[in-house]
Design an enzyme around this catalytic site. Structure first.
Site, PDB file in Angstrom:
ATOM      1  N   HIS A   1       1.089   4.109  -2.855  1.00 34.52           N
ATOM      2  CA  HIS A   1       0.906   5.543  -2.565  1.00 34.52           C
ATOM      3  C   HIS A   1       2.029   6.353  -3.200  1.00 34.52           C
ATOM      4  O   HIS A   1       1.784   7.403  -3.810  1.00 34.52           O
ATOM      5  CB  HIS A   1       0.924   5.787  -1.054  1.00 34.52           C
ATOM      6  CG  HIS A   1      -0.409   6.076  -0.461  1.00 34.52           C
ATOM      7  ND1 HIS A   1      -1.164   7.171  -0.792  1.00 34.52           N
ATOM      8  CD2 HIS A   1      -1.120   5.414   0.474  1.00 34.52           C
ATOM      9  CE1 HIS A   1      -2.281   7.177  -0.099  1.00 34.52           C
ATOM     10  NE2 HIS A   1      -2.284   6.108   0.674  1.00 34.52           N
TER      11      HIS A   1
ATOM     12  N   HIS B   1       0.844  -1.200   0.000  1.00 28.38           N
ATOM     13  CA  HIS B   1       0.000   0.000   0.000  1.00 28.38           C
ATOM     14  C   HIS B   1       0.881   1.253   0.000  1.00 28.38           C
ATOM     15  O   HIS B   1       0.606   2.217  -0.728  1.00 28.38           O
ATOM     16  CB  HIS B   1      -0.918  -0.030   1.225  1.00 28.38           C
ATOM     17  CG  HIS B   1      -1.804   1.158   1.366  1.00 28.38           C
ATOM     18  ND1 HIS B   1      -2.818   1.459   0.485  1.00 28.38           N
ATOM     19  CD2 HIS B   1      -1.829   2.140   2.310  1.00 28.38           C
ATOM     20  CE1 HIS B   1      -3.430   2.566   0.870  1.00 28.38           C
ATOM     21  NE2 HIS B   1      -2.847   3.001   1.972  1.00 28.38           N
TER      22      HIS B   1
ATOM     23  N   GLN C   1       4.006   1.555  -1.089  1.00 28.39           N
ATOM     24  CA  GLN C   1       4.666   1.679  -2.393  1.00 28.39           C
ATOM     25  C   GLN C   1       3.680   2.203  -3.445  1.00 28.39           C
ATOM     26  O   GLN C   1       4.035   3.019  -4.292  1.00 28.39           O
ATOM     27  CB  GLN C   1       5.237   0.324  -2.832  1.00 28.39           C
ATOM     28  CG  GLN C   1       6.395  -0.154  -1.990  1.00 28.39           C
ATOM     29  CD  GLN C   1       7.659   0.671  -2.174  1.00 28.39           C
ATOM     30  OE1 GLN C   1       7.819   1.394  -3.154  1.00 28.39           O
ATOM     31  NE2 GLN C   1       8.555   0.585  -1.226  1.00 28.39           N
TER      32      GLN C   1
END
Length: 105
Positions: free
Chosen positions: A83, A79, A81
């Protein structure tokens, strides 16, 4: 701080700074739409600062992995990465949109 806490802090650095960069990029677009190019430029600069911080977090994990200490992959890390990658893309596009508004105005 134990290893798990350190990794969690690193992952949160990705999430928080990636989110801040995306938010600042969107604010830059909104400012440019109103013709406020000074604010737009400041928001893009803020986004760049957040991306640098996020890259520091990512580099810490890459360095750990490269030194032979595997980094456990978790849903939270994926999650984070995600973002970061979305924030980078959004920042690039925001710069283009701001430039377009300058030319139109």
């Amino acid at each position: 701080m134990n290893e798990n806490d350190a990794q969690m802090q690193t992952i949160m650095g990705l999430i928080v700074n990636g989110g801040n960069a995306k938010s600042d990029s969107m604010e830059a677009i909104h400012a440019a739409k109103k013709g406020d190019f000074e604010t737009a430029a400041a928001k893009l600069a803020d986004a760049d600062k957040s991306l640098i911080e996020a890259h520091h977090s990512q580099t810490a994990m890459l360095t750990q992995e490269a030194s032979g200490d595997p980094v456990p992959v978790s849903l939270l890390m994926v999650h984070g990465q995600d973002h970061l990658m979305n924030a980078i893309t959004f920042r690039d596009l925001a710069g283009e949109v701001v430039d377009m508004y300058k030319k139109i105005g």
